[in-house]
Design a protein around this motif. Structure first.
Motif, PDB file in Angstrom:
ATOM      1  N   VAL A 157       0.863  -1.182   0.000  1.00  0.00           N
ATOM      2  CA  VAL A 157       0.000   0.000   0.000  1.00  0.00           C
ATOM      3  C   VAL A 157       0.898   1.230   0.000  1.00  0.00           C
ATOM      4  O   VAL A 157       1.828   1.330   0.811  1.00  0.00           O
ATOM      5  N   PHE A 158       0.618   2.176  -0.871  1.00  0.00           N
ATOM      6  CA  PHE A 158       1.408   3.404  -0.983  1.00  0.00           C
ATOM      7  C   PHE A 158       0.507   4.607  -0.731  1.00  0.00           C
ATOM      8  O   PHE A 158      -0.664   4.596  -1.079  1.00  0.00           O
ATOM      9  N   SER A 159       1.071   5.627  -0.127  1.00  0.00           N
ATOM     10  CA  SER A 159       0.343   6.872   0.121  1.00  0.00           C
ATOM     11  C   SER A 159       1.191   8.024  -0.392  1.00  0.00           C
ATOM     12  O   SER A 159       2.338   7.830  -0.824  1.00  0.00           O
ATOM     13  N   SER A 160       0.653   9.221  -0.340  1.00  0.00           N
ATOM     14  CA  SER A 160       1.362  10.371  -0.885  1.00  0.00           C
ATOM     15  C   SER A 160       1.388  11.509   0.125  1.00  0.00           C
ATOM     16  O   SER A 160       0.634  11.542   1.084  1.00  0.00           O
ATOM     17  N   GLY A 161       2.276  12.448  -0.141  1.00  0.00           N
ATOM     18  CA  GLY A 161       2.369  13.655   0.657  1.00  0.00           C
ATOM     19  C   GLY A 161       2.413  14.854  -0.280  1.00  0.00           C
ATOM     20  O   GLY A 161       2.580  14.713  -1.500  1.00  0.00           O
ATOM     21  N   ALA A 162       2.260  16.051   0.266  1.00  0.00           N
ATOM     22  CA  ALA A 162       2.209  17.253  -0.556  1.00  0.00           C
ATOM     23  C   ALA A 162       3.040  18.346   0.091  1.00  0.00           C
ATOM     24  O   ALA A 162       3.164  18.423   1.317  1.00  0.00           O
ATOM     25  N   ALA A 163       3.613  19.197  -0.766  1.00  0.00           N
ATOM     26  CA  ALA A 163       4.408  20.331  -0.293  1.00  0.00           C
ATOM     27  C   ALA A 163       4.067  21.540  -1.158  1.00  0.00           C
ATOM     28  O   ALA A 163       4.129  21.473  -2.396  1.00  0.00           O
ATOM     29  N   GLN A 164       3.652  22.653  -0.518  1.00  0.00           N
ATOM     30  CA  GLN A 164       3.339  23.889  -1.219  1.00  0.00           C
ATOM     31  C   GLN A 164       4.635  24.668  -1.453  1.00  0.00           C
ATOM     32  O   GLN A 164       5.356  25.019  -0.509  1.00  0.00           O
ATOM     33  N   LEU A 165       4.974  24.857  -2.719  1.00  0.00           N
ATOM     34  CA  LEU A 165       6.190  25.579  -3.052  1.00  0.00           C
ATOM     35  C   LEU A 165       5.944  27.070  -3.021  1.00  0.00           C
ATOM     36  O   LEU A 165       4.866  27.554  -3.387  1.00  0.00           O
ATOM     37  N   PRO A 181       7.847  31.031  -3.904  1.00  0.00           N
ATOM     38  CA  PRO A 181       8.890  31.615  -4.760  1.00  0.00           C
ATOM     39  C   PRO A 181      10.251  31.543  -4.061  1.00  0.00           C
ATOM     40  O   PRO A 181      10.387  31.880  -2.879  1.00  0.00           O
ATOM     41  N   GLY A 182      11.242  31.101  -4.804  1.00  0.00           N
ATOM     42  CA  GLY A 182      12.584  30.957  -4.244  1.00  0.00           C
ATOM     43  C   GLY A 182      12.876  29.578  -3.706  1.00  0.00           C
ATOM     44  O   GLY A 182      14.016  29.271  -3.337  1.00  0.00           O
ATOM     45  N   ASP A 183      11.857  28.705  -3.594  1.00  0.00           N
ATOM     46  CA  ASP A 183      12.058  27.361  -3.051  1.00  0.00           C
ATOM     47  C   ASP A 183      12.707  26.455  -4.096  1.00  0.00           C
ATOM     48  O   ASP A 183      12.544  26.630  -5.307  1.00  0.00           O
ATOM     49  N   THR A 184      13.437  25.446  -3.557  1.00  0.00           N
ATOM     50  CA  THR A 184      14.040  24.407  -4.391  1.00  0.00           C
ATOM     51  C   THR A 184      13.774  23.066  -3.724  1.00  0.00           C
ATOM     52  O   THR A 184      14.064  22.891  -2.515  1.00  0.00           O
ATOM     53  N   LEU A 185      13.241  22.102  -4.484  1.00  0.00           N
ATOM     54  CA  LEU A 185      12.962  20.757  -3.979  1.00  0.00           C
ATOM     55  C   LEU A 185      13.947  19.801  -4.650  1.00  0.00           C
ATOM     56  O   LEU A 185      14.020  19.742  -5.883  1.00  0.00           O
ATOM     57  N   VAL A 186      14.706  19.042  -3.806  1.00  0.00           N
ATOM     58  CA  VAL A 186      15.803  18.207  -4.319  1.00  0.00           C
ATOM     59  C   VAL A 186      15.488  16.741  -4.038  1.00  0.00           C
ATOM     60  O   VAL A 186      15.224  16.347  -2.888  1.00  0.00           O
ATOM     61  N   PHE A 187      15.523  15.926  -5.111  1.00  0.00           N
ATOM     62  CA  PHE A 187      15.424  14.470  -5.007  1.00  0.00           C
ATOM     63  C   PHE A 187      16.798  13.878  -5.348  1.00  0.00           C
ATOM     64  O   PHE A 187      17.538  14.441  -6.175  1.00  0.00           O
ATOM     65  N   TYR A 188      17.116  12.684  -4.777  1.00  0.00           N
ATOM     66  CA  TYR A 188      18.479  12.159  -4.926  1.00  0.00           C
ATOM     67  C   TYR A 188      18.485  10.657  -4.606  1.00  0.00           C
ATOM     68  O   TYR A 188      17.502  10.116  -4.065  1.00  0.00           O
ATOM     69  N   THR A 189      19.589  10.000  -4.926  1.00  0.00           N
ATOM     70  CA  THR A 189      19.839   8.617  -4.488  1.00  0.00           C
ATOM     71  C   THR A 189      20.962   8.637  -3.455  1.00  0.00           C
ATOM     72  O   THR A 189      21.625   9.663  -3.239  1.00  0.00           O
ATOM     73  N   ASP A 190      21.204   7.504  -2.822  1.00  0.00           N
ATOM     74  CA  ASP A 190      22.164   7.478  -1.710  1.00  0.00           C
ATOM     75  C   ASP A 190      23.604   7.681  -2.164  1.00  0.00           C
ATOM     76  O   ASP A 190      24.504   7.851  -1.342  1.00  0.00           O
ATOM     77  N   GLY A 191      23.867   7.687  -3.483  1.00  0.00           N
ATOM     78  CA  GLY A 191      25.234   7.900  -3.939  1.00  0.00           C
ATOM     79  C   GLY A 191      25.765   9.284  -3.669  1.00  0.00           C
ATOM     80  O   GLY A 191      26.977   9.501  -3.713  1.00  0.00           O
ATOM     81  N   VAL A 192      24.884  10.270  -3.405  1.00  0.00           N
ATOM     82  CA  VAL A 192      25.342  11.632  -3.149  1.00  0.00           C
ATOM     83  C   VAL A 192      25.633  11.862  -1.670  1.00  0.00           C
ATOM     84  O   VAL A 192      26.121  12.923  -1.288  1.00  0.00           O
ATOM     85  N   LEU A 193      25.302  10.901  -0.820  1.00  0.00           N
ATOM     86  CA  LEU A 193      25.512  11.074   0.620  1.00  0.00           C
ATOM     87  C   LEU A 193      26.974  10.832   0.973  1.00  0.00           C
ATOM     88  O   LEU A 193      27.658   9.996   0.376  1.00  0.00           O
ATOM     89  N   ASP A 194      27.437  11.529   1.977  1.00  0.00           N
ATOM     90  CA  ASP A 194      28.772  11.313   2.535  1.00  0.00           C
ATOM     91  C   ASP A 194      28.646  10.300   3.667  1.00  0.00           C
ATOM     92  O   ASP A 194      28.237  10.637   4.777  1.00  0.00           O
ATOM     93  N   ARG A 195      28.986   9.058   3.373  1.00  0.00           N
ATOM     94  CA  ARG A 195      28.791   7.988   4.368  1.00  0.00           C
ATOM     95  C   ARG A 195      29.752   8.105   5.546  1.00  0.00           C
ATOM     96  O   ARG A 195      29.591   7.405   6.538  1.00  0.00           O
TER      97      ARG A 195
END
Length: 796
Positions: A727-735, A737-751
Motif C-alpha cells: 500500500v502506498f500513500s502520498s504527501g504534498a508540499a506547497q512551493l 517563490p525561491g524554493d528548491t525541492l531536491v530528489f536524490y539517491t544514496d550515492g550523493v551522501l557522505d557515508r
C-alpha cells in the motif's frame, strides 16, 4: 600444598633479589626521611604525621624530591655533640684536614684526606671551599645509603651513586693480605673481564692501591700524566683511600673515572668527606666481605682462564666463597669457555648458585664442594637433569666432571642429548616435507636409510635398507629405466633429478621426485662406483594442487569473460536508457534539472536512474530510483520500470497509484527485483508538489526566504518488489517563490558523516541559490566509485 620444583628456583631467586634490592633502596632514603620528621616534630612541637605532611608540602611546592627536602632539613641543624655521621652542614662548610697518618679508631675507618703524590696533584686546601646545597644533599643521601648498606655490594653502590659530578665509572674495595698482595672483595661498575684480571694482585706489581697501602695515605690520579704504576679498573682517573684498623692498613677503597679529569678543591673536599662517612659502613661489613671471598687462593689463576678461553667444550673456573667459619657456601664463576658463555651468557662474574640454582638440588654443588675438600677429581656419567637452554628450562642429558686446581675447581660438562634431538628434528622435517633420504657406500659395504625413506616407500624398517637394485624394482615398470640411469650417473660422480611412479606398499600409486648425487670413485680404489646419496620427495599432493590451481584459473578466466560480456551488454542497455546524462525542463516559473553521475566504464553498474517529463497539461513529472543489485539484472529492471512511469503520468494517475502499478508489474516475475523509488507530480498552476515513495530517501526542501533545508516527511510505502499487496500513500508540499525541492539517491551522501542526511541538508542550505536549480548539482560530492542521481526543482 603445592610442592616446589627445580624450575621454581630461578623465578624465586630472581624475585627475592628484586625484593632485596627494592628494600635496600627504600632503606637508603627512609632513614633520612625519618630523621627529618623527628627534627621537624621536635622543632615545631607537632606529631610525626604532621611533620611528614609538612615535608610533602615542601616537596610539592618546590618540585623537589622528598629525600632532598629531608636532606635540607637535616643539614639545617647541628646537634651539640656534632657527630660526623649526623651533622653535615657545618663540617661540610669547613671539612677537617686529616693528620699525616691514619687516625686510631676503635671501629674500622677510612683516612679522610686524599693526599696525592706530589708528581700527580697538589694537596687539599687548608681552608676548604663552601659547599653548594646540591653537594650537601648528595652527602646526606650517601650517609643514609651507608647506614642501610648491609654488605660490600651495598657500600660500593652507595659510593658510586653519590660520588659527585661527573659520576664515577666504577668503585672497588680491595683487601690487603699479609704478604702484600691485594684481593678484590667487591666492585660496582667493573666488567667481568676487569674483575677477573684484578681478583688477586701480587705484591710485586706496583699499582695505585699498593701505593695507598705502602704509604698509608690517599692517592689521587687525574689521568692526565703518565705513570709507571699498573692501572686497573675502568678508567685512568682514580682516588684511593686506605682502609685502616687502628694504625694498620687492611684494605683500599678505589673510585675510578673512565676519562681524565681535574679534581677541584671542592671535589677533593667532598670525596674526603664521602670516604670518611663510608668508613663506618666498611667497619660493619668488613668481616662478612673477607669471609665471602676465596681466601684459599694460593696463586694467580689468570693462566687457567687463558687455557679455558682456548677450549671448545663447556668449562668453568669456580673459586670458593666461604662463610665466617670457613665453610664453602657458594662458588664464584671466575672464567668460562666460549661455548659455556654462549650457553649461559650472564653467569660469568656471578655466584654459581645465583646463575644455576638447580645445582643445589641435584647434588652437583655438593660434589663440587667434596672435590675441593678431597682434592680428587669427580666424574658423573650422563644423567637427565633440568637446565636452562637459551633462556628456557628443558630436560637435558649431561655428563659432568670437576677437578681441583690451586684452591679452585675446574668444572666441565657435555650434552649427549643433542644427537637425539637432532635426529628428532630431522624426522619432523621429513614428515613436514614428505621426503626421505638414503646412502650407499660400496667401498665400506654399508647402507643407511632415514626413517622418512621407509615411510615414504612403504617399506618396513624391520627389513632394513634395500640395495639399489631392490629399490629400482619398487618403481613402476615405465619408471625403472630412468631411475636406474640416475643412480648410475650418481655412482660415477654425477647428479640427476627424475620423476618416477611407485606404488607405496604395493597399493597406493604415488609420484616421487628423486635427487641422486654421488662422490664418484676415489683414485686409490679400483671399484668404478662411488658413494651414492638419494633424496626422494613425494610430489603427489603438489601435483594435485597444481591441477586444482589450473582448473581454478580456467574457471576464473571463463568467469571474467562472462562478466565482461555482461558488462558490455549492461552498458549498451544503459546507453539506451540514458542517451543524455542530464536534463533541463521548464514550465513557467517552474524549472527542473537533473543529472546521472555515472562511474567509469570498468565499474559494475548499480542501476541508479532519474528522469523528468513535461506533461501535456503543463505539469512536471519527476522520478528518482535505485535498483537493489548491479550489472545486467539492475539494468533490465530499470528498463522495465522507467517507460511505464511516463505513460501512467500522462494518463493522469496519481504518484501513489503509479507506484502500485509498478509494484504489481514487478511481481509478475518469478523472482521480483527490488527497487527504491521517489515519484513527484508538480501542478503548474497551484505549485503544489504531490509525491510518493517506495523505500526511498525523502526529498529535501530548501526554503528560499530562510535559506534552510529540511527533509520532507516520508509517506507510507515499502520498496518495490518487496510485498505483492503493498500500500502506498502520498504527501504534498506547497512551493513558494525561491524554493528548491531536491530528489536524490544514496550515492550523493557522505557515508563518513555521523548523520549523512543532515550533512547533505546543511550543504544544500548553504549552496543552493534561489531560482538556480543547477546550483544544487554542484553541492554534493558523489564518490566516483559509485553511481548517483540528483534532481532539483525550483520555483522562481
Amino acid at each position: 600444598m603445592v610442592e616446589s620444583t627445580a624450575e621454581d628456583w630461578p623465578v624465586r631467586v630472581q624475585r627475592l633479589e628484586q625484593e632485596v634490592a627494592g628494600l635496600r633502596r627504600a632503606m637508603r632514603t627512609r632513614a633520612l626521611i625519618e630523621q627529618a620528621k623527628g627534627i621537624l616534630a621536635e622543632r615545631q612541637g607537632v606529631d610525626p604525621e604532621t611533620a611528614y605532611a609538612q615535608l610533602s608540602q615542601r616537596s610539592q611546592r618546590s618540585n623537589t624530591p622528598l629525600v632532598d627536602v629531608a636532606a635540607d632539613v637535616v643539614n639545617g641543624i647541628a646537634p651539640p655533640d656534632r657527630p660526623a655521621a649526623v651533622a653535615v652542614t657545618a663540617e661540610a662548610e669547613t671539612p677537617p684536614v686529616a693528620p699525616a697518618a691514619p687516625r686510631r679508631t676503635e671501629a674500622l675507618s677510612i683516612t679522610p684526606e686524599p693526599r696525592p703524590l706530589t708528581v700527580m696533584a697538589g694537596l687539599a686546601p687548608t681552608k676548604p671551599p663552601a659547599w653548594p646545597d646540591e653537594a650537601k644533599r648528595r652527602l646526606r643521601r650517601a650517609v643514609s645509603a651507608f647506614t642501610a648498606a648491609d654488605d660490600i655490594t651495598g657500600l660500593t653502590s652507595a659510593v658510586m651513586a653519590n660520588a659527585g659530578d661527573p659520576p664515577p665509572s666504577g668503585v672497588a674495595v680491595f683487601a690487603a693480605e699479609p704478604n702484600g698482595s691485594l684481593r678484590l672483595i667487591g666492585a660496582e661498575g667493573w666488567t667481568s673481564q676487569q674483575i677477573s684480571e684484578a681478583r688477586r694482585i701480587p705484591s710485586l706489581i706496583a699499582t695505585p692501591m699498593s701505593e695507598v697501602v705502602r704509604h698509608a695515605h690517599p692517592v689521587l690520579f687525574d689521568g692526565q700524566a703518565e705513570t709507571d704504576l699498573a692501572l686497573v679498573g675502568p678508567g685512568p682517573a682514580m682516588v684511593g683511600y686506605p682502609i685502616a684498623i687502628e694504625s694498620r692498613v687492611t684494605g683500599v677503597l678505589l673510585i675510578s673515572w673512565t676519562q681524565p679529569r681535574e679534581f677541584t678543591a671542592l671535589d677533593r673536599s667532598y670525596l674526603d668527606r664521602l670516604a670518611q662517612e663510608s668508613g663506618r659502613a666498611v667497619g660493619r661489613v668488613w668481616a662478612q666481605a673477607i669471609a665471602g671471598t676465596a681466601a684459599s687462593l694460593t696463586g694467580d689463576l689468570g693462566w687457567i682462564q687463558r687455557v679455558i678461553d682456548a677450549t671448545s667444550g663447556m668449562t668453568q673456573l669456580l673459586t670458593p666463597i666461604r662463610d665466617a667459619a670457613g665453610v664453602v657456601i657458594d662458588f664464584y664463576v671466575a672464567a668460562m669457555s666460549p661455548l659455556a658463555q654462549a650457553d649461559e651468557p650472564d653467569a660469568l662474574g656471578r655466584r654459581l648458585l645465583d646463575a644455576y640454582p638447580h645445582l643445589l638440588t641435584n647434588g652437583i654443588f655438593d660434589a663440587y664442594v667434596r672435590t675441593l675438600a678431597d682434592g680428587t677429581p669427580w666424574e658423573r656419567e650422563p644423567e637427565p637433569e633440568d637446565a636452562r637452554v637459551a633462556g628456557t628450562w628443558q630436560r637435558v642429558v649431561k655428563g659432568r666432571r670437576a677437578a681441583p686446581i690451586a684452591g679452585a675447581i675446574i668444572a666441565s660438562w657435555r650434552r649427549v642429548d643433542e644427537f637425539v634431538r637432532l635426529e628428532e628434528q630431522v624426522t619432523q622435517m621429513e614428515q613436514l616435507g614428505h621426503f626421505g633420504w638414503c646412502e650407499w657406500d660400496p667401498i665400506g659395504k654399508r647402507m643407511w636409510w632415514s626413517p622418512g625413506m621407509y615411510r615414504l616407500l612403504g617399506v618396513s624398517p624391520r627389513k632394513g635398507p634395500l640395495s639399489r637394485t631392490a629399490l629400482v624394482e619398487l618403481a613402476e615398470p615405465e619408471s625403472r629405466p630412468i631411475l636406474t640411469e640416475a643412480l648410475r650417473r650418481a655412482a660415477h660422480g654425477g647428479q640427476a633429478t627424475v620423476d618416477i611412479d611407485l606404488r607405496r606398499g604395493g597399493e597406493e600409486l604415488v609420484r616421487l621426485r628423486a635427487f641422486a648425487a654421488g662422490e664418484g670413485p676415489r683414485p686409490e680404489e679400483t671399484d668404478p662406483r662411488g658413494t651414492v646419496r638419494l633424496l626422494v620427495q613425494d610430489i603427489s599432493v603438489q601435483l594435485q594442487l597444481d591441477e586444482q590451481l589450473r582448473r581454478s584459473q580456467a574457471q576464473a578466466s571463463a568467469q571474467r569473460v562472462r562478466l565482461a560480456a555482461e558488462h558490455e551488454l549492461t552498458r549498451a542497455l544503459m546507453d539506451l536508457l540514458y542517451p543524455a546524462r542530464s536534463f533541463d525542463h521548464s514550465s513557467g516559473p517552474l524549472r527542473v534539472v537533473g543529472r546521472h553521475f555515472a562511474t567509469d566504464r570498468t565499474a559494475p553498474l548499480r542501476g541508479d536512474f532519474c528522469d523528468a517529463q513535461l506533461l501535456p497539461n503543463g505539469d512536471l513529472l519527476l522520478v528518482v530510483g535505485d535498483m537493489f543489485g548491479s550489472g545486467l539484472t539492475a539494468a533490465s529492471a530499470v528498463a522495465r520500470l522507467m517507460p511505464p512511469v511516463v505513460a501512467l503520468g500522462i494518463a493522469g494517475l496519481a504518484p501513489e497509484a503509479i507506484l502500485a502499478v509498478l509494484n504489481t508489474e514487478l511481481h509478475r516475475l518469478p523472482d521480483p527485483p527490488l527497487a527504491s523509488l521517489a515519484l513527484a507530480r508538480v501542478d503548474h498552476e497551484t505549485k503544489v508538489a504531490t509525491w510518493a515513495q517506495a523505500g526511498h530517501l525523502p526529498p529535501i526542501l530548501v526554503r528560499g526566504r530562510t535559506a534552510t533545508a529540511t527533509p520532507l516527511k516520508s509517506p507510507e510505502g515499502p520498496a518495490l518488489g518487496l510485498l505483492p499487496d503493498a500500500v502506498f500513500s502520498s504527501g504534498a508540499a506547497q512551493l513558494e517563490p525561491g524554493d528548491t525541492l531536491v530528489f536524490y539517491t544514496d550515492g550523493v551522501l557522505d557515508r563518513r558523516a555521523r548523520d549523512p542526511l543532515k550533512n547533505l541538508s546543511s550543504k544544500l542550505g548553504r549552496g543552493v541559490r534561489a531560482g538556480e536549480p543547477e546550483s544544487a548539482l554542484t553541492v554534493p560530492t558523489p564518490a566516483r566509485t559509485d553511481e548517483a542521481c540528483l534532481v532539483a526543482l525550483s520555483y522562481s
